[in-house]
Design a protein around this motif. Sequence first.
Motif, PDB file in Angstrom:
ATOM      1  N   THR A  10     -12.457  -0.605  -6.039  1.00 45.81           N
ATOM      2  CA  THR A  10     -13.133   0.505  -5.374  1.00 45.81           C
ATOM      3  C   THR A  10     -12.349   1.804  -5.515  1.00 45.81           C
ATOM      4  O   THR A  10     -11.126   1.837  -5.409  1.00 45.81           O
ATOM      5  CB  THR A  10     -13.335   0.245  -3.858  1.00 45.81           C
ATOM      6  OG1 THR A  10     -12.058   0.021  -3.239  1.00 45.81           O
ATOM      7  CG2 THR A  10     -14.246  -0.938  -3.610  1.00 45.81           C
TER       8      THR A  10
ATOM      9  N   PHE B 258      -8.419   5.390  -1.989  1.00 42.42           N
ATOM     10  CA  PHE B 258      -9.185   5.938  -0.877  1.00 42.42           C
ATOM     11  C   PHE B 258      -8.644   7.329  -0.543  1.00 42.42           C
ATOM     12  O   PHE B 258      -7.456   7.493  -0.293  1.00 42.42           O
ATOM     13  CB  PHE B 258      -9.086   5.031   0.357  1.00 42.42           C
ATOM     14  CG  PHE B 258      -9.896   5.516   1.530  1.00 42.42           C
ATOM     15  CD1 PHE B 258     -11.279   5.446   1.516  1.00 42.42           C
ATOM     16  CD2 PHE B 258      -9.273   6.066   2.633  1.00 42.42           C
ATOM     17  CE1 PHE B 258     -12.033   5.909   2.585  1.00 42.42           C
ATOM     18  CE2 PHE B 258     -10.014   6.524   3.720  1.00 42.42           C
ATOM     19  CZ  PHE B 258     -11.397   6.439   3.690  1.00 42.42           C
TER      20      PHE B 258
ATOM     21  N   ARG C 205      -3.650   5.828  -1.033  1.00 40.75           N
ATOM     22  CA  ARG C 205      -4.560   6.660  -0.252  1.00 40.75           C
ATOM     23  C   ARG C 205      -3.875   7.932   0.258  1.00 40.75           C
ATOM     24  O   ARG C 205      -2.654   8.003   0.344  1.00 40.75           O
ATOM     25  CB  ARG C 205      -5.116   5.867   0.927  1.00 40.75           C
ATOM     26  CG  ARG C 205      -4.072   5.256   1.845  1.00 40.75           C
ATOM     27  CD  ARG C 205      -4.734   4.377   2.909  1.00 40.75           C
ATOM     28  NE  ARG C 205      -3.765   3.720   3.777  1.00 40.75           N
ATOM     29  CZ  ARG C 205      -3.335   2.475   3.640  1.00 40.75           C
ATOM     30  NH1 ARG C 205      -3.820   1.720   2.657  1.00 40.75           N
ATOM     31  NH2 ARG C 205      -2.448   1.964   4.475  1.00 40.75           N
TER      32      ARG C 205
ATOM     33  N   GLU D 137       0.711   5.260   1.126  1.00 43.10           N
ATOM     34  CA  GLU D 137      -0.067   6.203   1.933  1.00 43.10           C
ATOM     35  C   GLU D 137       0.644   7.548   1.971  1.00 43.10           C
ATOM     36  O   GLU D 137       1.786   7.652   2.430  1.00 43.10           O
ATOM     37  CB  GLU D 137      -0.242   5.665   3.349  1.00 43.10           C
ATOM     38  CG  GLU D 137      -1.064   6.568   4.256  1.00 43.10           C
ATOM     39  CD  GLU D 137      -1.278   5.941   5.626  1.00 43.10           C
ATOM     40  OE1 GLU D 137      -1.951   4.895   5.685  1.00 43.10           O
ATOM     41  OE2 GLU D 137      -0.748   6.492   6.607  1.00 43.10           O
TER      42      GLU D 137
ATOM     43  N   ASP E 178       0.838  -1.189   0.000  1.00 39.09           N
ATOM     44  CA  ASP E 178       0.000   0.000   0.000  1.00 39.09           C
ATOM     45  C   ASP E 178       0.878   1.247   0.000  1.00 39.09           C
ATOM     46  O   ASP E 178       1.984   1.249   0.558  1.00 39.09           O
ATOM     47  CB  ASP E 178      -0.903   0.034   1.235  1.00 39.09           C
ATOM     48  CG  ASP E 178      -1.978  -1.043   1.211  1.00 39.09           C
ATOM     49  OD1 ASP E 178      -2.144  -1.712   0.165  1.00 39.09           O
ATOM     50  OD2 ASP E 178      -2.660  -1.215   2.235  1.00 39.09           O
TER      51      ASP E 178
ATOM     52  N   PRO F 155      -6.068  -2.281  -8.024  1.00 35.69           N
ATOM     53  CA  PRO F 155      -5.792  -1.496  -6.825  1.00 35.69           C
ATOM     54  C   PRO F 155      -7.057  -0.815  -6.323  1.00 35.69           C
ATOM     55  O   PRO F 155      -8.042  -0.692  -7.056  1.00 35.69           O
ATOM     56  CB  PRO F 155      -4.798  -0.450  -7.321  1.00 35.69           C
ATOM     57  CG  PRO F 155      -5.247  -0.210  -8.732  1.00 35.69           C
ATOM     58  CD  PRO F 155      -5.713  -1.562  -9.242  1.00 35.69           C
ATOM     59  N   SER F 156      -7.047  -0.358  -5.078  1.00 36.03           N
ATOM     60  CA  SER F 156      -8.123   0.459  -4.534  1.00 36.03           C
ATOM     61  C   SER F 156      -7.600   1.869  -4.305  1.00 36.03           C
ATOM     62  O   SER F 156      -6.416   2.060  -4.016  1.00 36.03           O
ATOM     63  CB  SER F 156      -8.621  -0.120  -3.208  1.00 36.03           C
ATOM     64  OG  SER F 156      -9.256  -1.361  -3.410  1.00 36.03           O
TER      65      SER F 156
ATOM     66  N   GLU G 224      -3.498  -0.747  -2.124  1.00 38.50           N
ATOM     67  CA  GLU G 224      -4.313   0.468  -2.022  1.00 38.50           C
ATOM     68  C   GLU G 224      -3.402   1.678  -2.043  1.00 38.50           C
ATOM     69  O   GLU G 224      -2.294   1.660  -1.500  1.00 38.50           O
ATOM     70  CB  GLU G 224      -5.121   0.472  -0.722  1.00 38.50           C
ATOM     71  CG  GLU G 224      -6.021   1.704  -0.592  1.00 38.50           C
ATOM     72  CD  GLU G 224      -6.874   1.668   0.670  1.00 38.50           C
ATOM     73  OE1 GLU G 224      -8.045   1.254   0.575  1.00 38.50           O
ATOM     74  OE2 GLU G 224      -6.358   2.056   1.750  1.00 38.50           O
TER      75      GLU G 224
END
Length: 196
Positions: A117, A90, A64, A31, A29, A87-88, A62
């Motif tokens: 998503t 957010f 984000r 971030e 992920d 991948p997602s 993900e």
Amino acid sequence: TDKSDINPYLVRVGPGVFNERVTMKQHVDIEGSGQGKTIIKYTGGTTLTTNSSTVVGANNAEIRFLTIESDATGKAFGLGLYSAAAPSLFKVTVSVYGVSTSSNYGIYSNGAAALPTIENSTVTVIDGPSCYGIVGSNASNTTVRRSTITAVGGGGYGVSVQTAAPKMLLEDVDISMTGTTVNGAYVANAGTLTFR
């Protein structure tokens, strides 16, 4: 090398503008420090593939809390995120701008189960001869929740599902378009678009 379903990794990125293309990896992920604080920025390219994309997606990962930018000035295509994987996203801001010679795309989902998503995110695409917020193609399956999509250009398309029966579900999504030809939602070639 030991990343897996049971041993995922997290890459934290501090504030700043990072001029580079980022290729995501499975089970890792990414971030940022917040939308507008961590900015990944790249130019567009010559083809509607990873060649033009600021971020390239990966399965089981993900991204984000950051901003993805593409400056397409003088390029054939501008593209924020391209993925043939899943991948997602957010709380991501995607911004694509600059006059390209072909089209600008916020997110292009191209493959089975791509982009499961996109949630609490903002996609803005401006300046291109044609501007697409989010495109689902080639049997992709995408869900967009609580997000805002803006497309401003010669042709403005909020969301588009096309080629090989892709599916897209929109839940609580605001779509805004401006241009000589505008389509909030464009469906072709056995695509399915569901509003909830």
